[in-house]
Design an enzyme around this catalytic site. Structure first.
Site, short mmCIF file in Angstrom:
data_model
loop_
_atom_site.label_atom_id
_atom_site.label_comp_id
_atom_site.label_asym_id
_atom_site.label_seq_id
_atom_site.Cartn_x
_atom_site.Cartn_y
_atom_site.Cartn_z
N TRP A 30 1.84 1.64 -3.55
CA TRP A 30 0.76 2.24 -4.34
C TRP A 30 0.79 3.76 -4.23
O TRP A 30 0.62 4.49 -5.21
CB TRP A 30 -0.63 1.75 -3.86
CG TRP A 30 -1.13 0.51 -4.55
CD1 TRP A 30 -1.24 -0.73 -3.99
CD2 TRP A 30 -1.62 0.40 -5.90
NE1 TRP A 30 -1.77 -1.60 -4.93
CE2 TRP A 30 -2.00 -0.94 -6.09
CE3 TRP A 30 -1.76 1.30 -6.95
CZ2 TRP A 30 -2.53 -1.41 -7.30
CZ3 TRP A 30 -2.27 0.84 -8.16
CH2 TRP A 30 -2.65 -0.50 -8.31
N TRP A 38 -20.49 10.19 -20.47
CA TRP A 38 -21.04 10.12 -19.11
C TRP A 38 -22.41 10.77 -19.09
O TRP A 38 -22.67 11.73 -19.80
CB TRP A 38 -20.12 10.85 -18.12
CG TRP A 38 -18.71 10.35 -18.08
CD1 TRP A 38 -17.61 11.00 -18.57
CD2 TRP A 38 -18.22 9.13 -17.52
NE1 TRP A 38 -16.47 10.26 -18.34
CE2 TRP A 38 -16.81 9.11 -17.69
CE3 TRP A 38 -18.82 8.05 -16.87
CZ2 TRP A 38 -16.01 8.06 -17.25
CZ3 TRP A 38 -18.02 7.01 -16.43
CH2 TRP A 38 -16.63 7.01 -16.62
N ASN A 43 -11.13 1.92 2.72
CA ASN A 43 -10.66 1.88 1.33
C ASN A 43 -11.42 0.91 0.45
O ASN A 43 -11.69 1.20 -0.72
CB ASN A 43 -9.17 1.55 1.28
CG ASN A 43 -8.63 1.72 -0.11
OD1 ASN A 43 -8.74 2.80 -0.69
ND2 ASN A 43 -8.09 0.65 -0.69
N TRP A 46 -16.24 10.36 -13.42
CA TRP A 46 -15.41 10.20 -12.22
C TRP A 46 -15.02 11.55 -11.61
O TRP A 46 -14.75 11.63 -10.40
CB TRP A 46 -14.16 9.37 -12.50
CG TRP A 46 -13.21 9.93 -13.51
CD1 TRP A 46 -13.15 9.63 -14.84
CD2 TRP A 46 -12.16 10.89 -13.28
NE1 TRP A 46 -12.15 10.34 -15.46
CE2 TRP A 46 -11.52 11.13 -14.52
CE3 TRP A 46 -11.70 11.57 -12.15
CZ2 TRP A 46 -10.45 12.02 -14.66
CZ3 TRP A 46 -10.63 12.46 -12.29
CH2 TRP A 46 -10.02 12.67 -13.53
N TRP A 73 -9.70 6.98 -8.30
CA TRP A 73 -10.89 7.26 -9.12
C TRP A 73 -10.70 6.78 -10.55
O TRP A 73 -11.59 6.19 -11.14
CB TRP A 73 -11.26 8.74 -9.06
CG TRP A 73 -12.17 9.01 -7.91
CD1 TRP A 73 -11.84 9.55 -6.70
CD2 TRP A 73 -13.56 8.68 -7.84
NE1 TRP A 73 -12.94 9.58 -5.89
CE2 TRP A 73 -14.01 9.07 -6.55
CE3 TRP A 73 -14.47 8.11 -8.72
CZ2 TRP A 73 -15.34 8.88 -6.14
CZ3 TRP A 73 -15.79 7.93 -8.31
CH2 TRP A 73 -16.21 8.32 -7.04
N GLU A 87 0.83 -1.21 0.00
CA GLU A 87 0.00 0.00 0.00
C GLU A 87 0.87 1.26 0.00
O GLU A 87 0.52 2.27 -0.62
CB GLU A 87 -0.95 0.00 1.20
CG GLU A 87 -1.92 -1.17 1.21
CD GLU A 87 -2.73 -1.30 -0.07
OE1 GLU A 87 -3.25 -0.27 -0.55
OE2 GLU A 87 -2.83 -2.41 -0.60
#
Length: 467
Positions: A271, A299, A334, A352, A375, A268
């Site tokens: 990331w 969208w 998360n 998004w 996102w 993590e």
DNA sequence: GAGCGCTTACT
DNA sequence: GTAAGCGCT
């Protein structure tokens, strides 16, 4: 004498600029810049104010002080440097486009005044450009990045500066209130800020929960996560301090499974660094898709659905629980962030950017690198080339990760007395059954099966494969 | 040493 | 589907 400009490094220890040997003494300063505050929001500002109070106290007990300024950073820093006869200003390198543009203006303004600037890479274990493909390009796929990041030697934390290195403050300045800065009080209860609180979080987590992180991290009712995210975003803890402590936990792990769990947590941290690198090399991703499609993704425009999502009234219990947690705590587990993001983009078919903007306003731990990365991952516009099109099923996700519905019931009081199997089957009930079970909780506002097909079509059109 | 085809894996 | 590594030219 050198000024140190604190920004997202609201801590005294493991702060590289504070111990770099290029100054005989340091005067710390924080600036509330209206250009930056335009992009801030009450939860984060509240956390910063709390953290500033703790940091100022640290300096004051060492016969120095944290200077608090309000105004445009270039002007304010140049004025303070001249008033205090400082010959240099230091700060930690920013990685977002907005931060880098601001820092460029500060650097130019200070250069005009003959004042030196020193920047240090302080926020990441490995700075952008240091982890690349064998061809020297920044990675676009996390797993390859992880393999290199994992094995590379990491710097250790550094101590806080000694009191002898800190300059006397020329004047006392006040920390403004939220109202002074033009913000309303946040509707959420904000977690405590400050470097001490960050240490507690880290030690609590590394003494216990880190060893079950692998198994428990995806269960929001258990919440065996570190809760370090606001501290890493605002720099109330140094990344080297976190990594050192995590490595110590790995050394003290009771068995192989526990060691694996620590490694999952280290992933993590990787990331976080991966997404910072992505943002550094692609600053436009805060407003544009990382991945290009042949045509624009069409969208939907549906303000009512967006509002239902924000309020946690979509009729999908796990989604609504997450959105309510966000409003109550300025935080969301998360796993649930991924679920609500998939729901916004693949079920409501909304851009998004709408979700990113809401998170930016509501999350205490928002930063553009991690939040945008998350996102765009959920929206299928980001890094990672996936072999299949990612659409989460909100019912399956709820059942798998919150089987007893404890998380859902905690945050959605309308479902307080309802059995888990009824909650997980909410979409299959008749209106009469729903009225009977929980009269105040809404029916699903969309049909997941229909929207799943619509999402596939929407992306096929964007790829130019359908009309 | 860049440029290619082939293989592998994608949280 | 596609990024990245790998071995070959």
């Amino acid at each position: 004498m050198r000024l140190h400009w604190h920004r997202t490094d609201l801590r005294p220890s493991d702060n590289l600029a504070l111990v770099s040997p290029d100054a005989d003494s340091i005067l710390p300063v924080y600036v509330f810049d209206p250009r930056i505050l335009d992009h801030a929001a009450p939860p984060r500002v509240a956390f910063v104010l709390d953290s500033l109070a703790a940091l100022r106290e640290w300096y004051r007990t060492r016969e120095s002080d944290l200077i608090i300024l309000r105004g445009e950073a270039p002007t304010e820093l140049a004025r303070l440097a001249e008033a205090t006869d400082a010959d240099a200003v230091s700060w930690a390198q920013a990685y977002s486009g907005l931060g880098r543009r601001r820092d460029d203006r500060v650097r130019d303004r200070l250069a005009d005044a003959g004042i030196e600037t020193h920047t240090v890479h302080d926020h990441l274990l490995h700075e952008p450009g240091s982890i690349t493909t064998n061809d020297g390009d920044p990675y676009a796929v996390y797993s390859y990045f992880w393999k290199k990041w994992r094995d590379r030697e990491k710097a250790s934390s550094v101590a806080a500066p000694g009191a002898d290195r800190l300059a006397d403050a020329p004047e006392e300045t006040a920390i403004p209130t939220l109202a002074d800065l033009g913000f309303d009080d946040p509707e959420a209860t904000i977690p405590a800020g400050g470097y001490m609180e960050a240490r507690h979080c880290l030690n609590d987590f590394c003494g216990d929960d880190i060893y079950r992180y692998e198994d428990a991290r995806d269960a929001p009712a258990t919440d065996a996560t570190s809760r370090l995210s606001p501290h890493l975003t605002h720099g109330t803890v140094g990344i080297r301090t976190v990594h050192d402590r995590v490595v110590r936990a790995r050394e003290e792990a009771p068995d192989d499974a526990a060691r694996e769990a620590v490694e999952t947590f280290r992933g993590e941290l990787a990331w976080r660094e991966f997404y910072h690198h992505v943002l550094y090399f692609n600053p436009e991703v805060v407003t544009e898709n990382y991945r290009g499609y042949e045509h624009d993704i069409e969208w939907r425009d549906d303000p009512e659905a967006l509002q239902a999502w924000k309020e946690g009234k979509t009729g999908y219990p796990i989604v609504d629980a997450g959105m309510r947690q966000l409003r109550r705590e300025a935080y969301m587990h998360n796993r649930v962030r991924m679920i609500v993001a998939s729901f916004l983009t693949k079920d409501l078919l909304l851009d998004w950017r709408e979700g990113y903007d809401w998170f930016r306003r509501k999350l205490v731990d928002h930063n553009p690198a991690n939040d945008n990365g998350g996102w765009q991952w959920a929206a299928s516009t980001g890094t990672d080339s996936q072999p299949y099109f990612r659409i989460f099923n909100p019912m399956t996700q709820g059942e798998r990760h919150d089987p007893d519905a404890d998380y859902i019931r905690e945050y959605v009081p309308e479902l307080g007395g309802v059995d888990a199997d009824v909650i997980h089957g909410w979409h299959e009930l008749s209106d009469a059954e729903r009225r009977d079970a929980a009269p105040d909780y809404p029916a699903p506002i969309v049909d997941h099966g229909e929207r799943r097909e619509a999402a596939l079509t929407m992306f096929e059109r964007a790829r130019g494969e359908a009309d």
